[in-house]
Design a protein around this motif. Structure first.
Motif, PDB file in Angstrom:
ATOM      1  N   ASN A 121       0.805  -1.232   0.000  1.00 19.36           N
ATOM      2  CA  ASN A 121       0.000   0.000   0.000  1.00 19.36           C
ATOM      3  C   ASN A 121       0.834   1.276   0.000  1.00 19.36           C
ATOM      4  O   ASN A 121       0.356   2.336   0.414  1.00 19.36           O
ATOM      5  CB  ASN A 121      -0.978   0.027   1.175  1.00 19.36           C
ATOM      6  CG  ASN A 121      -2.031  -1.047   1.074  1.00 19.36           C
ATOM      7  OD1 ASN A 121      -2.418  -1.449  -0.020  1.00 19.36           O
ATOM      8  ND2 ASN A 121      -2.505  -1.535   2.205  1.00 19.36           N
ATOM      9  N   ARG A 146      -2.975   4.840   0.928  1.00 18.56           N
ATOM     10  CA  ARG A 146      -4.260   4.877   1.629  1.00 18.56           C
ATOM     11  C   ARG A 146      -4.758   6.306   1.823  1.00 18.56           C
ATOM     12  O   ARG A 146      -5.939   6.525   2.109  1.00 18.56           O
ATOM     13  CB  ARG A 146      -4.138   4.183   2.978  1.00 18.56           C
ATOM     14  CG  ARG A 146      -3.721   2.717   2.890  1.00 18.56           C
ATOM     15  CD  ARG A 146      -3.444   2.149   4.267  1.00 18.56           C
ATOM     16  NE  ARG A 146      -2.408   2.914   4.943  1.00 18.56           N
ATOM     17  CZ  ARG A 146      -2.096   2.779   6.232  1.00 18.56           C
ATOM     18  NH1 ARG A 146      -2.757   1.917   6.977  1.00 18.56           N
ATOM     19  NH2 ARG A 146      -1.128   3.502   6.765  1.00 18.56           N
ATOM     20  N   ARG A 158      -6.581  -2.593   1.895  1.00 12.71           N
ATOM     21  CA  ARG A 158      -6.079  -3.063   0.599  1.00 12.71           C
ATOM     22  C   ARG A 158      -6.352  -2.002  -0.461  1.00 12.71           C
ATOM     23  O   ARG A 158      -7.492  -1.639  -0.698  1.00 12.71           O
ATOM     24  CB  ARG A 158      -6.774  -4.374   0.233  1.00 12.71           C
ATOM     25  CG  ARG A 158      -6.501  -4.882  -1.168  1.00 12.71           C
ATOM     26  CD  ARG A 158      -7.304  -6.151  -1.435  1.00 12.71           C
ATOM     27  NE  ARG A 158      -7.294  -6.524  -2.834  1.00 12.71           N
ATOM     28  CZ  ARG A 158      -8.023  -7.502  -3.353  1.00 12.71           C
ATOM     29  NH1 ARG A 158      -8.802  -8.221  -2.568  1.00 12.71           N
ATOM     30  NH2 ARG A 158      -7.969  -7.778  -4.641  1.00 12.71           N
ATOM     31  N   GLN A 160      -3.251  -1.300  -2.869  1.00  8.10           N
ATOM     32  CA  GLN A 160      -2.145  -1.506  -3.802  1.00  8.10           C
ATOM     33  C   GLN A 160      -2.568  -2.381  -4.971  1.00  8.10           C
ATOM     34  O   GLN A 160      -3.157  -3.437  -4.801  1.00  8.10           O
ATOM     35  CB  GLN A 160      -0.975  -2.161  -3.075  1.00  8.10           C
ATOM     36  CG  GLN A 160       0.164  -2.597  -3.956  1.00  8.10           C
ATOM     37  CD  GLN A 160       1.177  -3.438  -3.202  1.00  8.10           C
ATOM     38  OE1 GLN A 160       1.064  -3.623  -1.999  1.00  8.10           O
ATOM     39  NE2 GLN A 160       2.159  -3.957  -3.902  1.00  8.10           N
ATOM     40  N   SER A 176      -5.439   0.630  -8.875  1.00  7.27           N
ATOM     41  CA  SER A 176      -5.477   0.054  -7.534  1.00  7.27           C
ATOM     42  C   SER A 176      -6.261  -1.251  -7.553  1.00  7.27           C
ATOM     43  O   SER A 176      -6.920  -1.586  -8.531  1.00  7.27           O
ATOM     44  CB  SER A 176      -6.122   1.032  -6.544  1.00  7.27           C
ATOM     45  OG  SER A 176      -7.465   1.310  -6.930  1.00  7.27           O
TER      46      SER A 176
END
Length: 542
Positions: A121, A146, A158, A160, A176
């Motif tokens: 991330n 984030r 989550r 990434q 993403s």
């Protein structure tokens, strides 16, 4: 202003492999005068380098000048001399690095050369000549992905992407992978400065008030709907400065009562100004998606002959077996598209969109499973089972999922043209598609909420499980460390998804197959119950 490039410049773009997909257009096309049909059989291996880990077979190396960058053992980035196989440097211990590939960027004077990638991330950068981390990138070498999503960053577990993104000038344009559950974060497309790590622009895939497309959602959807992300390949027309975004489905995949409307820009091909993120044009290939038919292959940039004229086009292939082709600049469709009616959903609260766009170009896959086209190699017993299922199931294009019957979709969410399944010979106007006739079966069911009351016995189970299996990665207070924060994860994840992650593992996290169901449920309950934080803290101190 629309620029033009010479034929020589276009050819040179496809003689190197310095980007994921070969070049920013993601064509996967390579042209070499020294390798021909007549001599390719004579090629011999000159050297090999042992990566040491078969998990990285899907990583896409890149080559810049005479240096190849690969991923190897212990999640290490490695620089290798492309002509000799000599190891130049190795940057070890990058667990959680993007699985598919990395980006290369260099300054005009070639004094600053960087590899950029996402990891757990975050975005990070290392010196491409030395392999050392660049610590003045972002904050002490990190950019937190984030941040900047209009959600509490601690709730984002989550974001990434598995893909590296794409470089345009001094920008890293990044998609993403926020997940597909209720309350997953939004998949806004963002561009970061490759030198400073500064966020330069954001394209809201779920529009905010006042933005184009906002009226295709409920008025507060931008606050809670997630997904509508680019998890695969972004293509860029470098000369024109246009990025083409293949945007995926919104959450939840198969039931959209909380997102009534056509849901722009989900399931849309969107052309944006690569410098500013401003929308130029868009086309939505599925309205109010209920089938997980997100756009996942790379948009292919090619020049086609249309009505006696050469037109620079962009073509997108879909999971449900269609190809849509548009003028690259204006977004005008080069082939007729008709909105056709399809069955209405019978699910309470759901309002499936009454029509869907069907292109006049022929489909490259089937759209239903019938008794006649079942796999001829099925055993007698398996064929008998499927014949019975087909008697009661519904199958066909755009049949809405239901809790009253099984829906068999052909192709399914993993079928048709999926990630990595398209390529092109740009100048000759040829598009290559790998299709998968892979069906999916659906039947909706109501998910009952987990009991939120925790007993002292439950807390003891949480303490025992967390201390023995989780604390080393997620920290003593569940705030993260080597692994992500677990704070409030029970608020935006179904138990089934949580259980699957713990039991089977995910990324660098190993599966905890020894965990009993009672302990697992107790931990999940706790993670969604903020008011019991004091109970756990006290239990941990005992």
């Amino acid at each position: 202003m629309i620029g033009c490039e010479t034929e020589t410049e276009k050819r040179l773009e496809h003689t190197t492999w310095s980007h994921y997909g070969g070049s920013p257009d993601q064509s996967k096309f390579f042209e070499s005068p020294s390798i021909t049909k007549s001599n390719v059989s004579e090629m011999q291996m000159l050297w090999s380098y042992p990566s040491g880990d078969d998990r990285f077979y899907f990583f896409s190396p890149i080559i810049v000048d005479s240096t190849m960058y690969v991923l190897g053992k212990n999640s290490s980035l490695i620089a290798i001399h492309a002509r000799t196989g000599e190891e130049l440097w190795i940057h070890t211990d990058l667990p959680g690095i993007t699985r598919r590939g990395i980006n290369y960027w260099e300054s005009e004077d070639k004094k600053d050369k960087r590899l950029l990638f996402t990891l757990n991330n975050s975005i990070q950068a290392i010196n491409a000549d030395t392999g050392k981390s660049i610590l003045d990138f972002g904050t002490e070498g990190y950019v937190d992905l984030r941040e900047g999503l209009d959600r509490d960053p601690t709730s984002v577990t989550r974001i990434q992407s598995m893909m590296p993104g794409v470089i345009y000038d001094d920008l890293l344009i990044l998609g993403s992978a926020p997940g597909e559950a209720y309350f997953s974060p939004p998949g806004h497309i963002r561009a970061y400065n490759v030198v400073t790590g500064t966020l330069e622009w954001t394209f809201h895939t779920i529009p905010h008030p006042g933005e184009y497309g906002y009226d295709t959602w409920p008025k507060d959807a931008y606050k809670y709907v997630g997904g509508a992300n680019v998890w695969s390949e972004i293509s860029v027309d470098s000369e024109r400065g246009i990025a083409y975004l293949p945007i995926g489905s919104p959450t939840y995949d198969y039931y959209g009562a909380d997102r009534l409307g056509s849901n722009l820009f989900a399931n849309s091909l969107v052309a944006v100004n690569a410098r500013t993120g401003e929308r130029i044009w868009h086309y939505q290939t599925v309205h109010h998606d209920l089938w997980d038919y997100d756009l996942s292959p790379a948009p292919q940039l090619l020049t086609v002959d249309k009505d006696g004229k050469k037109v620079d086009a962009v073509a997108i292939a879909t999971k449900h077996g269609f190809v849509f082709v548009f003028d690259r600049v204006t977004g005008e469709s080069l082939f007729p598209i008709e909105e056709k009616p399809f069955p209405k959903s019978q699910m309470p609260g759901e309002e499936s969109w009454p029509t869907q766009p069907i292109t006049s170009l022929p489909s490259f896959t089937r759209h239903e499973v019938t008794k006649e086209n079942l796999n001829p190699f099925f055993s007698d017993s398996l064929r008998h089972d499927w014949l019975q299922r087909l008697d009661s199931a519904k199958t066909g294009l755009y049949v809405p999922p239901s809790d009253q019957y099984e829906t068999i979709m052909m192709p399914g969410a993993l079928g048709g043209a999926n990630y990595g399944n398209t390529a092109a010979d740009p100048e000759n106007g040829i598009m290559y598609i790998q299709t998968q006739e892979y069906a999916s079966t659906y039947r909706l069911s109501k998910v009952e909420p987990i009991n939120k009351e925790l007993t002292l016995n439950d807390v003891d189970k949480v303490k025992s499980l967390y201390s023995s299996s989780c604390i080393s990665c997620h920290g003593p207070n569940m705030e993260g460390g080597a692994g992500p924060s677990l704070k409030n994860i029970g608020h935006h994840m179904f138990y089934s998804e949580f259980r699957n992650t713990v039991i089977n593992g995910k990324g660098v996290m190993p599966g905890l197959v020894h965990v009993d169901e009672a302990s697992l449920k107790a931990l999940f309950q706790f993670l969604g119950v903020i008011q019991n934080a004091g109970i756990l803290d006290a239990a941990m101190r005992r």
